[in-house]
Design a protein around this motif. Structure first.
Motif, PDB file in Angstrom:
ATOM      1  N   PHE A 199       8.747   5.860   7.243  1.00 17.53           N
ATOM      2  CA  PHE A 199       7.602   5.439   7.918  1.00 17.53           C
ATOM      3  C   PHE A 199       7.675   5.184   9.299  1.00 17.53           C
ATOM      4  O   PHE A 199       8.587   3.731   9.082  1.00 17.53           O
ATOM      5  CB  PHE A 199       6.667   4.950   6.688  1.00 17.53           C
ATOM      6  CG  PHE A 199       6.223   5.057   5.739  1.00 17.53           C
ATOM      7  CD1 PHE A 199       5.564   5.808   5.906  1.00 17.53           C
ATOM      8  CD2 PHE A 199       7.258   4.667   4.514  1.00 17.53           C
ATOM      9  CE1 PHE A 199       4.412   6.931   4.275  1.00 17.53           C
ATOM     10  CE2 PHE A 199       6.359   5.388   3.559  1.00 17.53           C
ATOM     11  CZ  PHE A 199       5.227   6.140   3.692  1.00 17.53           C
ATOM     12  N   PRO A 247      -3.051   2.450   5.445  1.00 15.13           N
ATOM     13  CA  PRO A 247      -4.285   3.654   5.437  1.00 15.13           C
ATOM     14  C   PRO A 247      -5.234   3.875   6.160  1.00 15.13           C
ATOM     15  O   PRO A 247      -5.665   2.622   7.247  1.00 15.13           O
ATOM     16  CB  PRO A 247      -4.918   3.086   3.623  1.00 15.13           C
ATOM     17  CG  PRO A 247      -4.009   2.452   3.643  1.00 15.13           C
ATOM     18  CD  PRO A 247      -3.163   1.558   4.725  1.00 15.13           C
ATOM     19  N   THR A 279       0.819  -1.206   0.088  1.00 17.80           N
ATOM     20  CA  THR A 279       0.170   0.067   0.011  1.00 17.80           C
ATOM     21  C   THR A 279       0.851   1.742  -0.386  1.00 17.80           C
ATOM     22  O   THR A 279       0.129   2.449  -0.216  1.00 17.80           O
ATOM     23  CB  THR A 279      -0.995   0.055   1.532  1.00 17.80           C
ATOM     24  OG1 THR A 279       0.038  -0.161   2.633  1.00 17.80           O
ATOM     25  CG2 THR A 279      -1.925  -1.187   1.812  1.00 17.80           C
ATOM     26  N   ILE A 280       2.120   0.823   0.305  1.00 21.89           N
ATOM     27  CA  ILE A 280       2.447   2.089   0.236  1.00 21.89           C
ATOM     28  C   ILE A 280       3.346   2.837  -1.209  1.00 21.89           C
ATOM     29  O   ILE A 280       2.632   4.109  -1.055  1.00 21.89           O
ATOM     30  CB  ILE A 280       3.987   2.174   0.629  1.00 21.89           C
ATOM     31  CG1 ILE A 280       4.361   1.795   1.753  1.00 21.89           C
ATOM     32  CG2 ILE A 280       4.717   3.641   0.841  1.00 21.89           C
ATOM     33  CD1 ILE A 280       6.203   1.148   2.854  1.00 21.89           C
ATOM     34  N   ALA A 281       3.493   1.694  -2.235  1.00 21.67           N
ATOM     35  CA  ALA A 281       3.283   2.104  -3.658  1.00 21.67           C
ATOM     36  C   ALA A 281       2.614   2.753  -3.863  1.00 21.67           C
ATOM     37  O   ALA A 281       1.482   3.457  -4.995  1.00 21.67           O
ATOM     38  CB  ALA A 281       3.385   0.821  -4.446  1.00 21.67           C
ATOM     39  N   LYS A 282       0.585   2.100  -3.620  1.00 18.45           N
ATOM     40  CA  LYS A 282      -0.559   2.410  -4.335  1.00 18.45           C
ATOM     41  C   LYS A 282      -0.803   3.455  -3.245  1.00 18.45           C
ATOM     42  O   LYS A 282      -1.521   4.557  -3.924  1.00 18.45           O
ATOM     43  CB  LYS A 282      -1.623   0.585  -4.319  1.00 18.45           C
ATOM     44  CG  LYS A 282      -1.158   0.260  -5.162  1.00 18.45           C
ATOM     45  CD  LYS A 282      -2.236  -1.182  -4.589  1.00 18.45           C
ATOM     46  CE  LYS A 282      -1.796  -1.472  -4.369  1.00 18.45           C
ATOM     47  NZ  LYS A 282      -2.831  -3.262  -3.556  1.00 18.45           N
ATOM     48  N   GLU A 283      -1.115   3.563  -2.215  1.00 20.56           N
ATOM     49  CA  GLU A 283      -1.848   4.823  -0.972  1.00 20.56           C
ATOM     50  C   GLU A 283      -0.353   5.821  -0.445  1.00 20.56           C
ATOM     51  O   GLU A 283      -1.781   6.580  -0.370  1.00 20.56           O
ATOM     52  CB  GLU A 283      -2.713   3.954  -0.082  1.00 20.56           C
ATOM     53  CG  GLU A 283      -3.795   2.974  -1.216  1.00 20.56           C
ATOM     54  CD  GLU A 283      -4.783   1.752  -0.620  1.00 20.56           C
ATOM     55  OE1 GLU A 283      -5.132   3.187   0.772  1.00 20.56           O
ATOM     56  OE2 GLU A 283      -4.412   1.037  -0.335  1.00 20.56           O
ATOM     57  N   GLY A 284       0.543   5.269  -0.855  1.00 23.65           N
ATOM     58  CA  GLY A 284       1.367   6.050  -0.153  1.00 23.65           C
ATOM     59  C   GLY A 284       1.647   6.609   1.446  1.00 23.65           C
ATOM     60  O   GLY A 284       2.119   6.750   2.370  1.00 23.65           O
ATOM     61  N   THR A 285       1.238   5.277   1.965  1.00 25.98           N
ATOM     62  CA  THR A 285       0.968   5.022   3.309  1.00 25.98           C
ATOM     63  C   THR A 285       1.214   3.380   3.236  1.00 25.98           C
ATOM     64  O   THR A 285       0.576   2.878   3.096  1.00 25.98           O
ATOM     65  CB  THR A 285       0.519   5.473   4.494  1.00 25.98           C
ATOM     66  OG1 THR A 285       0.012   5.437   5.446  1.00 25.98           O
ATOM     67  CG2 THR A 285      -1.067   5.923   3.667  1.00 25.98           C
ATOM     68  N   SER A 304      12.562   4.718   6.147  1.00 27.21           N
ATOM     69  CA  SER A 304      11.711   5.109   4.829  1.00 27.21           C
ATOM     70  C   SER A 304      10.967   6.443   5.388  1.00 27.21           C
ATOM     71  O   SER A 304      10.464   7.243   4.353  1.00 27.21           O
ATOM     72  CB  SER A 304      11.149   4.444   4.299  1.00 27.21           C
ATOM     73  OG  SER A 304       9.702   3.913   5.069  1.00 27.21           O
TER      74      SER A 304
END
Ligand code: NAD
Length: 343
Positions: free
Chosen positions: A78, A52, A43-49, A76
């Motif tokens: 995060f 979510p 979800t980091i790639a798809k939603e930036g976090t 990173s």
């Protein structure tokens, strides 16, 4: 109505362990609806976090989540998803049973401990700063409210699960105010259980030595955050390590059940990893939901398959894959005696 559970498959070996575990839990006959919520690397790639908001909303709605391990990306920026989840959902109690399993090599055969760790404060409150260039300060926060809340959780757990004793672990001889307050809070709560649950306290260093030498003297342990983190791994080591160690993070608004181990990326997708810790976390979830007998059946089935040793995963000396181990547990479920009825 099926019981809707948030399912976070997680990273690395997480999805295959989640698949194995949900198959076992479905085989208990209880109707579940698994609300799958992706979190972590994908979800980091798809939603930036990696976490979510929809994941938190799902857990708040369903109150219960079963979670696979999530990779914490190094450097990173995060934060750990696990720490963020605990804080966002106020999951104040970390529960980690450590019980010997026949078929898992370890130093002792009869360890049966439950570690209750305060999850929200202490040195993990994250309040630290540099004092000039060459000194750093971390602030240890202990409050009466959080200490009494975790002590009450430990005693209530003891009552509900037929345990005999709670031991508070501290360093109040040195940290007279902070650990002193933790100990005083535990004593206050203990007074309400007098005659039902025994209470004692131990200084943490002595506790570590005694756990290594005489673990059978102890039952439920209640600890502030930092000691709880360290002592719970010590106890996992006493019963054969992280691959078989289940856990739960429980709060007033929800509960997240997850194994202690991480995402073991090198085994991802190989149908090789051991699902025992996540299945046993599922058994904790069943008990938490009030399905005590089903929880004991699942634990009993896992114990039976591990004890028999024919269809275990590589880490326990066998050559079964993740899904074959789950198949064996499902077969054993049919005939498994409750875990509590086993020696
Ligand atoms: P790890 O637990 O993932 O793996 C260490 C080793 O233990 C593995 O290489 C493997 O040999 C063994 N192992 C772990 N789980 C196993 C299983 N189920 N079956 C068989 N063998 C197993 O620890 P790590 O390598 O330090 O961490 C990997 C990633 O997991 C990191 O990004 C870390 O941040 C993350 N992590 C997540 C959680 C969580 O989500 N709760 C907990 C710990 C670590």
């Amino acid at each position: 109505m099926p019981h809707r559970i948030t399912l976070i498959p997680g990273d690395g070996i997480g999805p295959e362990l989640a698949e194995a575990t949900t198959r076992v839990l479905d085989a208990t006959g209880i109707a579940f609806e698994w609300e799958v919520q992706e979190a972590g690397e994908a979800t980091i790639a798809k939603e930036g976090t990696p976490l979510p908001d929809r994941v938190l909303e799902s857990i708040r709605r369903n109150k219960i989540a079963l979670k696979g391990p999530i990779t914490t990306p190094v450097g990173s920026g995060f934060r750990s998803v696990n720490v963020a989840l605990r804080q966002a959902l106020k999951l104040y109690a970390n529960l980690r049973p450590a019980r010997s399993m026949v078929g898992v090599q370890s130093r002792y055969e009869d360890v049966d401990l439950v570690i209750v760790r305060e999850n929200t404060e202490d040195l993990y409150a994250g309040i630290e700063h540099m004092v000039g260039p060459d000194a750093a300060e971390s602030i240890k926060i202990i409050t009466r409210a959080a200490s009494e809340r975790i002590a009450r959780f430990a005693f209530e757990y003891a009552v509900a699960n037929g345990r005999r004793k709670v031991t508070a672990v501290h360093k109040a001889n040195i940290m007279k105010l902070s650990d002193g307050l933790f100990l005083e809070s535990c004593r206050t709560v203990a007074a309400g259980y007098e005659g039902r649950i025994e209470f004692e306290d131990r200084i943490v260093d002595n506790m570590c030595m005694q756990l290594v030498q005489k673990p059978d003297l102890y039952d439920v342990l209640v600890l502030p955050n930092l000691y709880g983190d360290i002592v719970s791994d010590l106890c996992a080591g006493l019963v054969g390590g992280l691959g078989v160690a289940p856990g739960a993070n429980i709060g007033e608004d929800g509960a997240v059940f997850e194994p202690v181990h991480g995402s073991a990326p090198k085994y991802a997708g190989l149908n090789k990893a051991n699902p025992t810790a996540l299945i046993l976390s599922g058994a904790l979830m069943l008990r938490h939901m009030g399905f005590v007998e089903a929880g004991e059946r699942v634990e009993g089935a896992v114990r039976a398959v591990v004890a028999e040793g024919r269809r275990t995963t590589y880490d326990l000396g066998g050559d079964a894959g993740t899904s074959q181990f789950a198949d064996a547990v499902i077969e054993a479920l049919g005939s498994a005696a409750p875990a509590s009825a086993r020696a």
